[in-house]
Write a protein that holds these residues in place. Sequence first.
Motif, short mmCIF file in Angstrom:
data_model
loop_
_atom_site.label_atom_id
_atom_site.label_comp_id
_atom_site.label_asym_id
_atom_site.label_seq_id
_atom_site.Cartn_x
_atom_site.Cartn_y
_atom_site.Cartn_z
N LYS A 130 0.82 -1.21 0.00
CA LYS A 130 0.00 0.00 0.00
C LYS A 130 0.86 1.26 0.00
N MET A 131 1.97 1.21 0.71
CA MET A 131 2.79 2.42 0.82
C MET A 131 3.92 2.44 -0.19
N ARG A 132 4.04 1.33 -0.91
CA ARG A 132 5.10 1.18 -1.91
C ARG A 132 6.46 1.48 -1.30
N ILE A 133 6.73 0.73 -0.25
CA ILE A 133 8.03 0.87 0.41
C ILE A 133 8.67 -0.51 0.50
N GLY A 134 9.93 -0.57 0.89
CA GLY A 134 10.63 -1.84 0.98
C GLY A 134 10.16 -2.66 2.18
N TYR A 135 10.53 -3.93 2.17
CA TYR A 135 10.07 -4.84 3.21
C TYR A 135 10.59 -4.38 4.59
N ASN A 136 11.89 -4.06 4.61
CA ASN A 136 12.48 -3.69 5.91
C ASN A 136 11.81 -2.46 6.48
N LYS A 137 11.53 -1.52 5.57
CA LYS A 137 10.92 -0.28 6.03
C LYS A 137 9.53 -0.56 6.60
N ALA A 138 8.77 -1.40 5.89
CA ALA A 138 7.43 -1.74 6.36
C ALA A 138 7.50 -2.48 7.70
N ALA A 139 8.49 -3.37 7.80
CA ALA A 139 8.64 -4.13 9.05
C ALA A 139 8.97 -3.18 10.20
N ASN A 140 9.82 -2.19 9.91
CA ASN A 140 10.17 -1.21 10.96
C ASN A 140 8.94 -0.44 11.41
N ILE A 141 8.10 -0.08 10.43
CA ILE A 141 6.90 0.70 10.78
C ILE A 141 5.98 -0.14 11.67
N ILE A 142 5.79 -1.40 11.27
CA ILE A 142 4.91 -2.28 12.07
C ILE A 142 5.46 -2.42 13.49
N GLU A 143 6.79 -2.57 13.58
CA GLU A 143 7.39 -2.70 14.92
C GLU A 143 7.13 -1.44 15.75
N GLU A 144 7.30 -0.31 15.06
CA GLU A 144 7.09 0.95 15.76
C GLU A 144 5.63 1.08 16.22
N LEU A 145 4.71 0.64 15.35
CA LEU A 145 3.29 0.70 15.72
C LEU A 145 3.01 -0.22 16.90
N GLU A 146 3.76 -1.29 16.97
CA GLU A 146 3.60 -2.19 18.13
C GLU A 146 4.17 -1.50 19.38
N ASP A 147 5.34 -0.86 19.20
CA ASP A 147 5.97 -0.19 20.33
C ASP A 147 5.07 0.89 20.93
N ILE A 148 4.39 1.63 20.03
CA ILE A 148 3.56 2.72 20.58
C ILE A 148 2.17 2.22 20.97
N GLY A 149 1.94 0.93 20.85
CA GLY A 149 0.70 0.34 21.34
C GLY A 149 -0.47 0.41 20.37
N PHE A 150 -0.19 0.76 19.12
CA PHE A 150 -1.28 0.79 18.14
C PHE A 150 -1.63 -0.63 17.68
N LEU A 151 -0.60 -1.46 17.61
CA LEU A 151 -0.82 -2.86 17.21
C LEU A 151 -0.39 -3.77 18.35
N SER A 152 -1.04 -4.91 18.42
CA SER A 152 -0.60 -5.90 19.41
C SER A 152 0.62 -6.63 18.87
N ALA A 153 1.26 -7.38 19.76
CA ALA A 153 2.36 -8.23 19.26
C ALA A 153 1.76 -9.33 18.38
N ALA A 154 2.60 -9.88 17.51
CA ALA A 154 2.10 -10.92 16.60
C ALA A 154 1.78 -12.18 17.39
N ASP A 155 0.65 -12.82 17.06
CA ASP A 155 0.34 -14.08 17.74
C ASP A 155 1.08 -15.23 17.05
N HIS A 156 0.76 -16.48 17.42
CA HIS A 156 1.53 -17.60 16.89
C HIS A 156 1.36 -17.74 15.38
N THR A 157 0.27 -17.18 14.82
CA THR A 157 0.10 -17.27 13.35
C THR A 157 0.68 -16.04 12.66
N GLY A 158 1.22 -15.13 13.44
CA GLY A 158 1.83 -13.93 12.85
C GLY A 158 0.83 -12.78 12.74
N LYS A 159 -0.40 -12.98 13.23
CA LYS A 159 -1.41 -11.92 13.11
C LYS A 159 -1.32 -10.93 14.26
#
Length: 813
Positions: free
Chosen positions: A769-798
């Motif tokens: 959606k953002m047309r960015i690289g994998y690492n960049k997207a992964a960093n964003i998701i991690e950051e969203l987890e850090d700030i509490g917007f997303l939960s940690a990934a469950d055993h299925t990765g969701k």
Amino acid sequence: MESPNTLFHKTKERGLHTLIFTLLLMVFISVISYTPSDISAITGGKLEHQYSNLFGALGARISYFMFLSFGLGAYPITILIFSSAVRRLLNLNIHKTNWIYFLSIIFFASGISTCLGCYPDFMPSLCKSLNISQIPGGALGSLLANPEHGWLYHICNRLGCVILSLALISYSLYVFMSFDWPKQHTEKVDADDEPSFTPNNSNTIQDEEKEKNTFAQLKNTLASWFQTKHDESDALQEVSSEAAPEYLPAVSEEISTLEKAPEPSPRKSSKKNKEALGEQELPLADTLPLEENLDHIIEDEKPHEIFSGQLTEPQQSTQTTRYKLPSLDLLTNGDSEIKISPEEVQRKKDIIQETLEHFKIKAHMGEAFPGPRITLYEIIPDKGVRIEKISSISNNLSMELQAQMGIRIITPIPGRRSVGVEVPNDEASSVWLRAMVETKDFKNSDAMIPIVLGKDISGNTSVMDLARAPHLLIAGATGAGKSVFMNCLIMSLLYRFTPDELELILVDPKKVEFAPYANIPHLVCPIITEAEQVPSALRWASFEMDVRYDLLAAVGVRNLSDFNNRKKKPTEPTEDKNGNSIPEKLPLTVIIVDEVADLMSNKNTRAEIENSISRIAAKARAVGIHLVLATQSPRTNVITGVIKANFPTRIAFQVSSYTDSMTILDGKGAEQLLGRGDMLFNPPASSNLLRIQSAWTPDEDIEKVVEFISKQQSQRFKDIVKTGSAEIANGTDGEDYASDDEQQDSIISQAMDIIRRDKKTSISYLQRKMRIGYNKAANIIEELEDIGFLSAADHTGKREILDDIYKNPEEPS
Ligand SMILES: Nc1ncnc2c1ncn2[C@@H]1O[C@H](COP(=O)(O)OP(=O)(O)OP(=O)(O)O)[C@@H](O)[C@H]1O
């Protein structure tokens, strides 16, 4: 305009078909108008008999033969053969029939006769009235299944005979009804309209439509015949008070089963999707005859969202309906004969022998293998001779043979007890692409992506499989023949794949090399000529690779070929884990970069290009993405260790130094090549270098092929190329995750908006959606987890969206 040759073939084929049809019509009418009283005239040898058969004495004999051989089975057999002849005549696309077709006629006849042969008392009055009493299955049925002396009856009894015969009847009916002429059993003969070789997937939907129509016609013919027959048998039943014939309902059932066969589901309209996906459809030239139809057809396509809003999936389109692969007639039919005389061969053998003797090397000359530009002379050393001695006199051999370049010594020739000396011929011969594409090696190649290389040292056609390569590195000095070879590579692809089956990305920093291909519909985007555009194209390829892996995982297959050949199960999901709809098929993607040195010399793009290339090269094979890189500067700062490690398949044209040869081939030899298409090919997983004269095709041929192709289908570019210069200039391209706080905040809030809106939390979804690289997207998701917007990934990765904290300000609370 059809060539006289093609016209002759067509006329001949149609003539033959008309003849077959007429003969079958005669058999049909003879059997239908069979009159038992004619038999006595035949068997009794009466000369003056008034034959009742519509074809007189001939018809009486034909029908007698049919009833004698197949008994009551003569009716259905004749009808079946006749209706298939009608079908063939209606099908104006003429195809050659093969043995399976005729075999199924024999199966059908045997099945019917065997079945009837089991019941000698079947419909006695009818048999009697037909003068074939006691043999309802005819001589064949009697021989096979008569309860007294039928050999099959003795083996498996009546039940076995009936089951066997029903199986034969069902099989042959199946073959007749669902006979897929162009795909499996036939070869097209219309060389002018079709390519003279039939590629795997080149069967067009148009053909299928035609087949379906013909199928429907045949089905109707057969159904109405069975209906008539059924009525007739009812009438007979009344007259003769016999039981209804058992075989008719059985066959009718077959027909009704076939009638009930599920229709292919209609395609969904894609116009809306096309708009939504932001496809660019370029207008066709006014002159194009197919434009109207294509527009209509495009509306019927079913798209899949494979790459963000801007990108579309490969078309499963009925556009293929109109698409024809180019004919070989578009290519020049040049002289590809090897021009070396026996005298020249003998003279050179003598020189080599004398030189060996001069240096006291005990050896004698073996065979010579003439190639288009080089001939390989075999030296068989005596026992105990060190073969290195022969390589050590290569300069002397060059001098004696008066060859400036091109002498290469192979110690030993792989698989033979001899040493080889490659010596240039006095007169070189060209290797025309057409001559190569015409060969069985290419036509019948089981390679998934066959690429014509040229002729090897023995004059054999050399074809490589890009799918197995799986990426190709090409190097050679300027003028050595890289561009000519790459033209042949692209032409090999265009001769084999439709735009639905193959996507091409062409990178041409020199702006002139690939210009002739600017209009082909296989292009994913316009030819890329700026180094700054390359990172985004490679990034797209990298996204596409990830998306394809997810699609493959969703249907549980391991590679593109399994994906495209899978039989769709009812349980197959319609979407992958990221919500991308799963298409029927995925195309191959080939990315060809003409001058990789130009890209690597741009310090802004170098790092990302190298990263993307190595990522794609390492992983993309299974998902059908292949890279071809060429350079005229085989230096270590261009062909880096990372690139080399990921490109096991390499081609070296003439290079200027031993060092360059080492860089590209990890060995010497390329510095000794003759230029102008003389190459060394290092096949995948092999250390044996093959010397090949590259194929050649003139620019006019390319123009003709491109014109032929591009007239058929409009280009439908995907928005994969960003200029990128601004992005690159401020250092935010690729994986360089932002350092600037403001920019970072805006990216994070953009990501949050997307996640809130689409309720998707995967890295790859964000990436697309953002047309960015994998690492960049992964960093964003991690950051969203850090700030509490997303939960940690469950055993299925969701991950869950913890929206309570981060409510969208626009949403009412
Ligand atoms: N296979 C071949 N058969 C016959 N002639 C060839 C062949 N390959 C190349 N040549 C001749 O060599 C010339 C240069 O070839 P080509 O343009 O492919 O070189 P190149 O390696 O691409 O050079 P550059 O890197 O400068 O573009 C061609 O114009 C043609 O005359």
